[in-house]
Design a protein around this motif. Sequence first.
Motif, mmCIF file in Angstrom:
data_model
loop_
_atom_site.group_PDB
_atom_site.id
_atom_site.type_symbol
_atom_site.label_atom_id
_atom_site.label_comp_id
_atom_site.label_asym_id
_atom_site.label_seq_id
_atom_site.Cartn_x
_atom_site.Cartn_y
_atom_site.Cartn_z
ATOM 1 N N ILE A 165 0.860 -1.193 0.000
ATOM 2 C CA ILE A 165 0.000 0.000 0.000
ATOM 3 C C ILE A 165 0.892 1.237 0.000
ATOM 4 C CG2 ILE A 165 -1.638 1.329 1.402
ATOM 5 C CD1 ILE A 165 -3.016 -1.030 0.313
ATOM 6 N N HIS A 225 -3.384 2.023 -3.870
ATOM 7 C CA HIS A 225 -4.292 2.252 -2.748
ATOM 8 C C HIS A 225 -5.665 1.688 -3.103
ATOM 9 C CE1 HIS A 225 -4.768 5.974 -5.178
ATOM 10 N NE2 HIS A 225 -6.020 5.983 -4.727
ATOM 11 N N HIS A 226 -6.424 1.395 -2.049
ATOM 12 C CA HIS A 226 -7.716 0.728 -2.225
ATOM 13 C C HIS A 226 -8.798 1.674 -2.726
ATOM 14 C CE1 HIS A 226 -6.720 -3.164 -0.503
ATOM 15 N NE2 HIS A 226 -6.113 -2.569 0.518
ATOM 16 N N THR A 245 -6.782 0.639 5.226
ATOM 17 C CA THR A 245 -7.072 -0.760 4.886
ATOM 18 C C THR A 245 -8.416 -1.196 5.476
ATOM 19 O OG1 THR A 245 -5.764 -1.493 6.776
ATOM 20 C CG2 THR A 245 -4.636 -1.414 4.647
ATOM 21 N N GLU A 246 -9.211 -0.259 5.963
ATOM 22 C CA GLU A 246 -10.565 -0.566 6.420
ATOM 23 C C GLU A 246 -11.369 0.730 6.459
ATOM 24 O OE1 GLU A 246 -9.563 -2.230 10.345
ATOM 25 O OE2 GLU A 246 -10.424 -0.408 11.197
#
Length: 148
Positions: A65, A77-78, A109-110
């Motif tokens: 990440i 990145h998400h 990450t959440e």
Amino acid sequence: MRALRHIALSAFVCLSLAAPASAQTPPPVPAPTPAGAAVYIINPKDGDTLSSPFKVVFGLTGMGIAPAGVEKPNTGHHHLLIDTTLTADELKAPIPSDDKHKHFGGGQTETMLTLPPGQHTLQLVLGDWNHVPHVPPVMSKPITITVK
Ligand SMILES: [Cu+2]
């Protein structure tokens, strides 16, 4: 002869100056995907019924990440897609930013999500430093959840 050479040179200079700067800037090159890279939704599970707000946990293997704007090989990145997906054309461009396309450019990450009651689909897509999906795209399997 001398005058002709001067005219030719002037024409060349004019053409060079006329070319817009943007034409010389190549489009962003999408980052390549390393072998074995995969993104997946750890929580919730496909078919879960839950109430808002609920936590969504992102999983990633084979890559790292990095925050948006930081160009580093084999990172990204998400992005969480809510009740939508990306077409083949959209996969070649920066991911939109709206209620259905959430960016986690800080390297999160959440996230906590609040969705209206009913059935929803969630899918993760990794984007490079420029928010463009890698080639080939690193996407999770979409999951379907029901919000009470
Ligand atoms: Cu992004």
